[in-house]
Design a protein around this motif. Structure first.
Motif, short mmCIF file in Angstrom:
data_model
loop_
_atom_site.label_atom_id
_atom_site.label_comp_id
_atom_site.label_asym_id
_atom_site.label_seq_id
_atom_site.Cartn_x
_atom_site.Cartn_y
_atom_site.Cartn_z
N MET A 133 0.74 -1.40 -0.10
CA MET A 133 0.44 -0.08 -0.14
C MET A 133 1.24 0.72 0.04
N GLN A 134 0.51 1.94 -0.88
CA GLN A 134 1.22 3.03 -1.53
C GLN A 134 0.61 4.66 0.17
N ALA A 135 1.64 5.72 0.17
CA ALA A 135 1.19 6.56 1.57
C ALA A 135 0.28 7.59 0.83
N LYS A 136 -0.13 7.40 -0.93
CA LYS A 136 -0.98 8.23 -1.44
C LYS A 136 -2.15 7.72 -1.44
N ASP A 137 -2.24 5.88 -1.42
CA ASP A 137 -3.91 5.60 -1.64
C ASP A 137 -4.80 6.05 -0.54
N ASN A 138 -5.78 6.33 -0.70
CA ASN A 138 -7.16 6.92 0.47
C ASN A 138 -7.81 5.62 0.72
N ILE A 139 -8.03 5.35 2.18
CA ILE A 139 -8.34 3.93 2.54
C ILE A 139 -9.62 4.35 2.40
N ILE A 140 -10.98 3.28 1.69
CA ILE A 140 -11.83 3.73 1.94
C ILE A 140 -12.84 2.83 2.88
N LEU A 141 -11.52 1.70 2.76
CA LEU A 141 -12.51 0.80 4.14
C LEU A 141 -11.17 0.12 4.81
N THR A 142 -11.55 -0.40 6.59
CA THR A 142 -10.79 -0.74 6.82
C THR A 142 -10.66 -2.17 6.93
N HIS A 143 -9.98 -3.17 7.57
CA HIS A 143 -9.98 -4.55 7.53
C HIS A 143 -11.42 -4.98 8.29
N GLU A 144 -11.91 -4.15 9.54
CA GLU A 144 -12.47 -4.53 9.96
C GLU A 144 -14.26 -4.21 9.26
N GLN A 145 -13.74 -3.17 8.49
CA GLN A 145 -15.01 -2.57 7.68
C GLN A 145 -15.72 -3.80 7.03
N ILE A 146 -14.29 -4.25 6.02
CA ILE A 146 -14.79 -5.38 5.15
C ILE A 146 -14.83 -5.84 5.61
N GLN A 147 -14.23 -6.75 6.59
CA GLN A 147 -14.97 -8.27 7.66
C GLN A 147 -16.83 -8.45 7.78
N HIS A 148 -17.15 -6.84 8.08
CA HIS A 148 -18.63 -6.40 8.66
C HIS A 148 -19.66 -6.17 7.38
N LYS A 149 -19.49 -5.68 6.20
CA LYS A 149 -19.42 -5.64 4.79
C LYS A 149 -19.58 -6.90 4.53
N ILE A 150 -18.52 -8.10 5.06
CA ILE A 150 -18.94 -9.45 3.70
C ILE A 150 -19.80 -9.89 4.92
N LYS A 151 -19.79 -10.37 5.72
CA LYS A 151 -21.08 -10.45 6.58
C LYS A 151 -22.31 -10.81 6.33
N ARG A 152 -22.55 -8.86 6.27
CA ARG A 152 -24.16 -8.57 6.45
C ARG A 152 -24.25 -9.49 4.70
#
Length: 166
Positions: A1-20
């Motif tokens: 991951m480069q410093a200029k990347d904007n993180i839209i979803l974190t690891h935990e948020q992705i886990q919650h989305k997949i579970k939903r």
């Protein structure tokens, strides 16, 4: 991951989305004994694997995984599946991909599966971009983003490091 990347979803948020999404798939298929989740290679298949794991934890539905491969630059005649059509015939099928960008991969994936009778056919994506080339809709989506055509959304699936980057 480069410093200029904007993180839209974190690891935990992705886990919650997949579970939903897995719970939504279960609710839609509560009367089914078996479903098929077809993931578009590569990240769509990883997404499908994670959905399968959660579905098997929360329900008694038997989940069959199918890997869908295609040449995304020329998908017209290149769609192939890891299982034969007799395995998913007359079953509920969910076509999964990580990001719905232009809609090309999902459109040709849908076209491929329409040649076989299914009891139900739905689509699932982790990230739904609102600028599409084709009028393709995701039935189950983790997040919708209003991005320009020039922006790129990337999903990173690591063992313990998930991220959606812009």
């Amino acid at each position: 991951m480069q410093a200029k990347d904007n993180i839209i979803l974190t690891h935990e948020q992705i886990q919650h989305k997949i579970k939903r999404i897995a719970y939504q798939i279960y609710e839609t298929n509560v009367n089914e004994k078996e479903i098929v989740i077809a993931g578009i290679a590569e990240n769509g298949y990883i997404f499908a694997q994670r959905l399968k794991e959660i579905l098997e934890d929360i329900s008694s539905i038997s989940v069959t995984l199918c890997k869908v491969t295609m040449d995304k630059s020329a998908p017209q005649n290149t769609v192939q599946t890891s299982i034969t059509s007799s395995v998913y015939e007359n079953k509920s099928l969910i076509l999964a991909d990580d990001v719905l960008n232009s809609g090309t991969a999902l459109a040709y994936g849908v076209k491929h599966f329409l040649d076989v009778p299914l009891t139900r056919f739905k689509t699932a994506v982790l990230v739904n971009r609102n600028h599409k080339k084709y009028p393709i809709k995701a039935d189950f989506k983790g997040i919708s983003l209003s991005t320009s055509l020039h922006e790129h959304v990337n999903v990173t699936f690591g063992k313990n490091d998930l991220a959606v980057l812009e």
